[in-house]
Design an enzyme around this catalytic site. Structure first.
Site, PDB file in Angstrom:
ATOM      1  N   ASP A 127      -1.262   0.843  -6.714  1.00 56.78           N
ATOM      2  CA  ASP A 127      -1.833   1.385  -5.473  1.00 56.78           C
ATOM      3  C   ASP A 127      -3.074   2.241  -5.735  1.00 56.78           C
ATOM      4  O   ASP A 127      -4.005   2.238  -4.933  1.00 56.78           O
ATOM      5  CB  ASP A 127      -0.802   2.268  -4.748  1.00 56.78           C
ATOM      6  CG  ASP A 127       0.118   1.452  -3.843  1.00 56.78           C
ATOM      7  OD1 ASP A 127       0.047   0.212  -3.905  1.00 56.78           O
ATOM      8  OD2 ASP A 127       0.897   2.068  -3.094  1.00 56.78           O
ATOM      9  N   HIS A 169      -2.543  10.018   2.519  1.00 54.84           N
ATOM     10  CA  HIS A 169      -1.368  10.071   1.626  1.00 54.84           C
ATOM     11  C   HIS A 169      -1.551  10.994   0.420  1.00 54.84           C
ATOM     12  O   HIS A 169      -0.571  11.377  -0.212  1.00 54.84           O
ATOM     13  CB  HIS A 169      -1.022   8.676   1.103  1.00 54.84           C
ATOM     14  CG  HIS A 169      -0.608   7.703   2.159  1.00 54.84           C
ATOM     15  ND1 HIS A 169       0.438   7.958   3.034  1.00 54.84           N
ATOM     16  CD2 HIS A 169      -1.081   6.469   2.500  1.00 54.84           C
ATOM     17  CE1 HIS A 169       0.578   6.922   3.852  1.00 54.84           C
ATOM     18  NE2 HIS A 169      -0.332   6.010   3.555  1.00 54.84           N
ATOM     19  N   ASP A 204      -2.178   5.601  12.098  1.00 52.84           N
ATOM     20  CA  ASP A 204      -2.086   4.622  11.018  1.00 52.84           C
ATOM     21  C   ASP A 204      -0.668   4.045  11.025  1.00 52.84           C
ATOM     22  O   ASP A 204       0.270   4.693  11.474  1.00 52.84           O
ATOM     23  CB  ASP A 204      -2.335   5.369   9.695  1.00 52.84           C
ATOM     24  CG  ASP A 204      -2.573   4.466   8.501  1.00 52.84           C
ATOM     25  OD1 ASP A 204      -3.747   4.326   8.100  1.00 52.84           O
ATOM     26  OD2 ASP A 204      -1.582   3.922   7.954  1.00 52.84           O
ATOM     27  N   HIS A 206       1.193   3.687   8.606  1.00 50.99           N
ATOM     28  CA  HIS A 206       2.000   4.439   7.634  1.00 50.99           C
ATOM     29  C   HIS A 206       2.079   5.923   8.035  1.00 50.99           C
ATOM     30  O   HIS A 206       1.127   6.465   8.601  1.00 50.99           O
ATOM     31  CB  HIS A 206       1.376   4.339   6.234  1.00 50.99           C
ATOM     32  CG  HIS A 206       1.231   2.938   5.734  1.00 50.99           C
ATOM     33  ND1 HIS A 206       0.044   2.231   5.815  1.00 50.99           N
ATOM     34  CD2 HIS A 206       2.134   2.099   5.165  1.00 50.99           C
ATOM     35  CE1 HIS A 206       0.230   1.018   5.302  1.00 50.99           C
ATOM     36  NE2 HIS A 206       1.482   0.906   4.908  1.00 50.99           N
TER      37      HIS A 206
END
Ligand SMILES: [Zn+2]
Length: 410
Positions: A127, A169, A204, A206
């Site tokens: 990621d 994040h 979003d 997420h």
């Protein structure tokens, strides 16, 4: 082809009625009045030199694609709108949120030195790979968001939009989910430092975990995240019971939504949760993370939204009458994402709203030179699937109301 009658227009009626349960009433301003104010599009030419590795789904070029679409529509200049070039955020500014050793580890990794500590910080994973220019890339994306915050603080912008931002994040010492530097957390921090009450809204697909965690014990920044249920998607967090701690109790709000959630149900959740809380919290400024990975067809997300729902959300938020610092975020179908951000910008500028379509008198156009060409077509949802989704969305709304509304007198 776009059908103004079936595409939508059913959502607004919720806005003025959702906060009828008491508490401070939110004034809903009529939007689409052609001229919300001054909208500034943030652009970092230097950022175009950097990209994540080819096999990583995060495409930095989405920001430039958005800009190209808008330029082709003549939407970056003219009354009330302009572009602003931004440069990289300085290291001492990044250190307001990120720890030094983490920033050092990014620089070291880029130079070929990735040690155990760097790995534990999330660097060098699929990621968050190590790549040339990763520090500069993150600092540039962040610099544009912080420039937007400055423009709002200085009273020079009512809306500042940085499609390259939204890296929600990243933690103080962790890279996560394609994010290295948390520009949105830093943007909220900068606004809060200047004594602004900040409402952070994250749409979003997420959960906006990094931003939520940054303000979990604070009452001057309220975070609201609507996202695909963490039981079915990264990062696996963001449940209605997660409401903040200490002074921040009730100021973190989470609305997990089932896979397959479509426009009408998404807007039902948004309308039930966001306007009442915004009214009660009474922010000075709104920070909006506009990840577009909730769009149908996104290779990572499992929602079935069209870009029309984001247009509706933006109009609702503009109706709060507060300055908006908006960023990009996720969005892994680059073309759909760029088109949705282009539409978002048009809405910020008071163009492309429902009135523009109604004014057509039923004539269908497929001309992409015209702003309506940015809008997605309606998606048909099967009745069986719709029933299950509606039930799950109702559960989420009830849980959020039960957990946080009373704290805010709602
Ligand atoms: Zn995302």
């Amino acid at each position: 082809m776009l059908d103004a009658d079936t595409r939508g227009g059913l959502y607004y009626s919720d806005v003025s009625t959702t906060n009828s349960g008491g508490g401070k009433r939110l004034e809903v301003v009529t939007v689409n009045a052609r001229g919300f104010g001054r909208s500034i599009f943030l652009h970092s030419p230097e950022l175009e030199a950097y990209s994540y590795p080819e096999d990583n789904p995060f495409r930095t070029e989405r920001a430039a694609m958005t800009r190209e679409i808008l330029m082709s529509h003549g939407m970056l200049s003219g009354r009330g709108r302009s572009e602003h070039e931004a440069s990289a955020a300085e290291r001492d500014v990044l250190e307001k949120f990120h720890v030094r050793r983490y920033l050092d580890a990014i620089v070291a990794a880029e130079g070929g030195q990735l040690d155990i500590e760097g790995l534990q910080m999330g660097l060098g994973t699929p990621d968050c790979p190590v790549f040339r220019g990763m520090y500069e890339c993150a600092a540039l994306a962040c610099g544009a968001t912080l420039t937007g915050a400055h423009l709002i603080l200085d009273g020079r912008a009512d809306v500042a939009f940085n499609p390259a931002g939204g890296h929600h994040h990243a933690g103080p010492a962790t890279a996560s989910g394609f994010c290295y530097v948390n520009d949105v957390a830093l943007g909220c921090l900068m606004l809060a430092e200047r004594h602004r009450r900040v409402l952070y809204i994250d749409v979003d697909v997420h959960h906006g975990d990094g931003v939520q965690d940054a303000f979990y014990d604070r009452s001057d920044v309220m975070t609201i995240s609507l996202h695909q249920n963490g039981r079915t998607l990264f990062p696996g967090t963001g449940f209605p019971g997660d409401i903040g701690v200490g002074d921040g109790r009730g100021f973190s709000v989470n609305a997990p939504l089932p896979p397959g959630t479509y426009d009408e149900q998404y807007m039902r959740a948004f309308g039930a949760i966001v306007p009442p809380l915004a009214g009660a919290f009474d922010p000075d400024v709104i920070v909006l993370e506009l990840g577009m990975d909730g769009l149908s067809g996104d290779p990572l997300g499992g929602l079935k939204l069209t870009n029309n729902v984001y247009a509706d959300i933006i109009e609702t938020i503009m109706g709060f009458g507060k300055p908006i610092l908006a960023t990009g975020g996720g969005g892994y179908h680059p073309g759909n994402t760029a088109r949705a951000w282009a539409l978002a910008w048009c809405i910020f500028c008071g163009e492309g709203g429902h009135d523009d379509l109604v004014g057509l008198g039923g004539i269908m156009l497929e001309n992409t030179d015209w702003i309506a060409g940015l809008r997605d077509r309606v998606l048909v949802v099967e009745a069986v699937e719709a029933g299950e989704i509606e039930e799950a969305v109702s559960d989420t709304i009830r849980a959020v109301e039960a957990n946080v509304f009373a704290i805010h007198g709602l």
